[in-house]
Design a protein around this motif. Structure first.
Motif, short mmCIF file in Angstrom:
data_model
loop_
_atom_site.label_atom_id
_atom_site.label_comp_id
_atom_site.label_asym_id
_atom_site.label_seq_id
_atom_site.Cartn_x
_atom_site.Cartn_y
_atom_site.Cartn_z
N ALA A 85 117.83 79.62 37.85
CA ALA A 85 119.36 79.88 38.36
C ALA A 85 120.23 78.65 38.48
CB ALA A 85 119.23 80.86 39.81
N LYS A 91 123.73 78.57 36.18
CA LYS A 91 124.90 78.55 36.94
C LYS A 91 125.76 77.42 36.36
CE LYS A 91 124.17 78.21 41.47
NZ LYS A 91 124.04 78.22 42.91
N PHE A 103 125.79 85.39 40.32
CA PHE A 103 124.54 86.27 40.36
C PHE A 103 124.11 86.60 41.59
CE2 PHE A 103 122.57 82.21 40.99
CZ PHE A 103 121.34 82.35 41.82
N ASN A 114 117.84 90.88 39.48
CA ASN A 114 118.80 89.82 39.52
C ASN A 114 120.04 90.55 38.71
OD1 ASN A 114 120.43 87.54 39.42
ND2 ASN A 114 119.48 87.32 37.30
N ALA A 134 123.57 89.21 37.06
CA ALA A 134 124.12 88.16 36.78
C ALA A 134 125.35 88.56 36.09
CB ALA A 134 123.30 87.31 35.88
#
Length: 116
Positions: free
Chosen positions: A48, A52, A60, A74, A76
């Protein structure tokens, strides 16, 4: 590496990458064997952090199933399928993805927001 399966067998995620659209949400449901959730989350957090920092990433959230469920999901948000596909295809992401154990199952699928 986690096993990737298609949530919709008629529309695999890799086919969805070809559709140039956005913004999009990637919903990825993971089946994590009992007792492996914390180890999975350690690896996921590393992945992650990489995502990002990628162009086109918006946000997310990770969700865990209730009542002893082995599922994590998850969600996102990305500016476009192109941005997600570029990040997903990068050698660094592939290296990070390869660290997940083979007994993790992932069901990724791309969605567009609609009005209801």
């Amino acid at each position: 590496m986690a096993k990737l399966l298609n949530l919709d067998p008629l529309t695999p995620m890799f086919a969805q990458f070809k559709e140039k659209t956005g913004p999009i949400a990637l919903a990825n449901t993971f089946v994590v064997p009992k007792g492996q959730t914390e180890a999975f989350l350690v690896l996921f957090r590393r992945q992650a952090e990489f995502m990002k920092a990628q162009p086109g990433f918006v946000s997310f959230q990770m969700h865990m199933g209730t009542a002893g469920s082995r599922l994590l999901m998850n969600i996102a948000v990305w500016e476009s399928t192109e941005a997600l596909a570029t990040a997903f295809g990068s050698p660094e992401f592939q290296r990070l993805a390869a660290e997940f154990p083979d007994d993790i199952v992932s069901y990724p699928h791309i969605f567009e927001q609609i009005d209801v």
